[in-house]
Design a protein around this motif. Sequence first.
Motif, PDB file in Angstrom:
ATOM      1  N   VAL A  50      55.983  47.238  51.865  1.00 53.85           N
ATOM      2  CA  VAL A  50      56.816  48.444  52.016  1.00 53.85           C
ATOM      3  C   VAL A  50      57.823  48.532  50.875  1.00 53.85           C
ATOM      4  O   VAL A  50      58.051  49.603  50.307  1.00 53.85           O
ATOM      5  CB  VAL A  50      57.526  48.448  53.395  1.00 53.85           C
ATOM      6  CG1 VAL A  50      58.501  49.598  53.501  1.00 53.85           C
ATOM      7  CG2 VAL A  50      56.506  48.510  54.512  1.00 53.85           C
ATOM      8  N   THR A  51      58.423  47.415  50.514  1.00 53.98           N
ATOM      9  CA  THR A  51      59.361  47.397  49.390  1.00 53.98           C
ATOM     10  C   THR A  51      58.653  47.833  48.116  1.00 53.98           C
ATOM     11  O   THR A  51      59.179  48.629  47.337  1.00 53.98           O
ATOM     12  CB  THR A  51      59.953  45.983  49.201  1.00 53.98           C
ATOM     13  OG1 THR A  51      60.572  45.591  50.408  1.00 53.98           O
ATOM     14  CG2 THR A  51      60.943  45.949  48.064  1.00 53.98           C
ATOM     15  N   THR A  52      57.455  47.336  47.918  1.00 50.18           N
ATOM     16  CA  THR A  52      56.692  47.680  46.716  1.00 50.18           C
ATOM     17  C   THR A  52      56.443  49.175  46.645  1.00 50.18           C
ATOM     18  O   THR A  52      56.690  49.808  45.620  1.00 50.18           O
ATOM     19  CB  THR A  52      55.354  46.915  46.702  1.00 50.18           C
ATOM     20  OG1 THR A  52      55.609  45.528  46.828  1.00 50.18           O
ATOM     21  CG2 THR A  52      54.581  47.180  45.427  1.00 50.18           C
ATOM     22  N   THR A  53      55.971  49.750  47.735  1.00 48.98           N
ATOM     23  CA  THR A  53      55.655  51.177  47.718  1.00 48.98           C
ATOM     24  C   THR A  53      56.905  52.038  47.644  1.00 48.98           C
ATOM     25  O   THR A  53      56.921  53.050  46.950  1.00 48.98           O
ATOM     26  CB  THR A  53      54.815  51.582  48.941  1.00 48.98           C
ATOM     27  OG1 THR A  53      55.498  51.227  50.130  1.00 48.98           O
ATOM     28  CG2 THR A  53      53.458  50.930  48.913  1.00 48.98           C
ATOM     29  N   ASP A  54      57.958  51.640  48.345  1.00 47.77           N
ATOM     30  CA  ASP A  54      59.180  52.446  48.360  1.00 47.77           C
ATOM     31  C   ASP A  54      59.951  52.399  47.042  1.00 47.77           C
ATOM     32  O   ASP A  54      60.536  53.384  46.617  1.00 47.77           O
ATOM     33  CB  ASP A  54      60.113  52.004  49.481  1.00 47.77           C
ATOM     34  CG  ASP A  54      59.630  52.433  50.850  1.00 47.77           C
ATOM     35  OD1 ASP A  54      58.692  53.261  50.914  1.00 47.77           O
ATOM     36  OD2 ASP A  54      60.187  51.951  51.843  1.00 47.77           O
ATOM     37  N   MET A  55      59.982  51.229  46.403  1.00 48.76           N
ATOM     38  CA  MET A  55      60.877  51.074  45.265  1.00 48.76           C
ATOM     39  C   MET A  55      60.210  51.155  43.902  1.00 48.76           C
ATOM     40  O   MET A  55      60.840  51.596  42.947  1.00 48.76           O
ATOM     41  CB  MET A  55      61.613  49.740  45.377  1.00 48.76           C
ATOM     42  CG  MET A  55      62.519  49.683  46.601  1.00 48.76           C
ATOM     43  SD  MET A  55      63.412  48.139  46.705  1.00 48.76           S
ATOM     44  CE  MET A  55      64.465  48.262  45.274  1.00 48.76           C
TER      45      MET A  55
END
Length: 104
Positions: A50-55
């Motif tokens: 999720v961090t990868t996709t969001d940021m």
Amino acid sequence: MGHVFQQLVRDHNLPPVRLHDLRHGAASMALSAHVDLKVIQHQVGHASVVTTTDMYVSVMPQTAHEGAEATARLLRDAAREYVRGQRSKPSSRKQPPGSGGAIA
């Protein structure tokens, strides 16, 4: 590491870019190359996908276009398959009594 990178950028007359910008670009290009998000997550060292996709992972225009095309193909193919299935079903119309299905 950041200072060394900035010195290399200056020494080679490159446009201003931060090391972090390269990280973001690499993640975005990997997504465009259809690399699995879990692989990208591991490459950039995030604990959560999720961090990868969001940021970090941006959808590039070509990737968005390819996604829309793939979705349209899926819908078109499903519609064609449905129509083929409907054509192959026996007719549900009943023959008039006494006709035996023969044409006079």
